[in-house]
Design an enzyme around this catalytic site. Structure first.
Site, short mmCIF file in Angstrom:
data_model
loop_
_atom_site.label_atom_id
_atom_site.label_comp_id
_atom_site.label_asym_id
_atom_site.label_seq_id
_atom_site.Cartn_x
_atom_site.Cartn_y
_atom_site.Cartn_z
N SER A 172 -55.28 -17.11 -39.10
CA SER A 172 -56.69 -16.88 -39.41
C SER A 172 -57.54 -17.24 -38.20
O SER A 172 -57.24 -18.20 -37.48
CB SER A 172 -57.13 -17.74 -40.60
OG SER A 172 -58.53 -17.60 -40.82
N TYR A 179 -58.21 -26.04 -44.43
CA TYR A 179 -57.66 -24.67 -44.34
C TYR A 179 -57.37 -24.33 -42.88
O TYR A 179 -56.27 -23.85 -42.55
CB TYR A 179 -58.66 -23.68 -44.93
CG TYR A 179 -58.25 -22.23 -44.78
CD1 TYR A 179 -57.22 -21.70 -45.56
CD2 TYR A 179 -58.90 -21.40 -43.88
CE1 TYR A 179 -56.85 -20.37 -45.42
CE2 TYR A 179 -58.54 -20.06 -43.75
CZ TYR A 179 -57.51 -19.55 -44.52
OH TYR A 179 -57.14 -18.23 -44.38
#
Length: 246
Positions: free
Chosen positions: A142, A155
């Site tokens: 990501s 995250y």
């Protein structure tokens, strides 16, 4: 010409979003795909669609937090097709929140799925890749790990940990047997926001996805590009984001 014909590709998190798009695109380009996810009915339906269009697809119910499930995925793939050329480590969750919320259960869940799930994939495939003399690990990471935003600390940490493991595996694999590719998407129109427990954050992420998010097929094309390279070419990392994303 570069080609995916003959490639045997297992894909986790294949019941929707990037995983589904990747399975459909790779199969359409000649690869054999094994769809892995927790939702049996969903992956079976996708596999049937692929087969109706002339592609080769199988399914395996997998919870990536369980090492035995990843081993079973690899075993089933080898039993049916004789080998496994690529594992696309796509399964991931994002129950993001500010650290001050102290949502330790969500922290643990992200570590288990995003990081431990990837490591379980490495443990299941690496011995097979070594025995075969070739193999390719592709992980969906990501851009959140490249520029950390509020509420995304844990995250982003799990995604950066995956990126670090990839680099470590690359440096240990300069004998040419194992290739690694980390693909970092920006906003993509998927159901990732469904895993976000904070309603305000979930609404904002969905708004951003709807406003600027790209189609999951864009990430699938990046996966295909990395996989189809000759064995002596490794695409280490690709960032795929909307052109208008800051």
């Amino acid at each position: 010409m570069l080609s995916l014909h003959g490639k045997i590709v297992a894909i986790t998190g294949a019941s929707g979003g990037i995983g589904e798009a990747t399975a459909r695109l790779l199969a359409g380009r000649g690869a054999t795909v094994v769809l892995a996810a927790r939702r049996r009915e969903r992956i079976d339906a996708i596999a049937q669609d692929i087969q109706k269009e002339g592609g080769r697809a199988a399914t395996c119910v997998v919870d990536v937090t369980k090492a035995e499930d990843l081993r079973r995925l690899v075993s089933i793939t080898i039993e049916q097709y004789g080998r496994v050329d690529v594992l696309v480590n796509n399964a991931g969750i994002a129950p993001i929140s500010p650290l001050s919320d102290l949502d330790t259960e969500s922290w643990s869940a992200m570590i288990d799925v995003n990081l431990r799930g990837m490591l379980n994939g490495v443990a299941a495939t690496l011995p097979v890749f070594r025995e075969q003399g070739s193999g390719h690990l592709v992980s969906i990471v990501s851009v959140a790990g490249l520029s950390v935003s509020p509420s995304m600390a844990v995250y982003a940490a799990t995604k950066n940990a995956v990126r670090t493991v990839h680099e470590g595996l690359r440096t240990e694999s300069t004998d040419g047997v194992v290739r690694t590719t980390a693909i970092s998407p920006g906003y993509v129109r998927t159901d990732l926001a469904d895993s976000m427990s904070d309603p305000h954050i979930r609404q904002q992420i969905r708004k951003n996805m709807d406003a600027v998010g790209i189609d999951p097929a864009a990430v699938a094309r990046a996966v295909a590009f990395a996989i189809e390279q000759p064995d002596d070419v490794e695409i280490g990392e690709i960032n795929v984001r909307p052109t208008v994303q800051a």
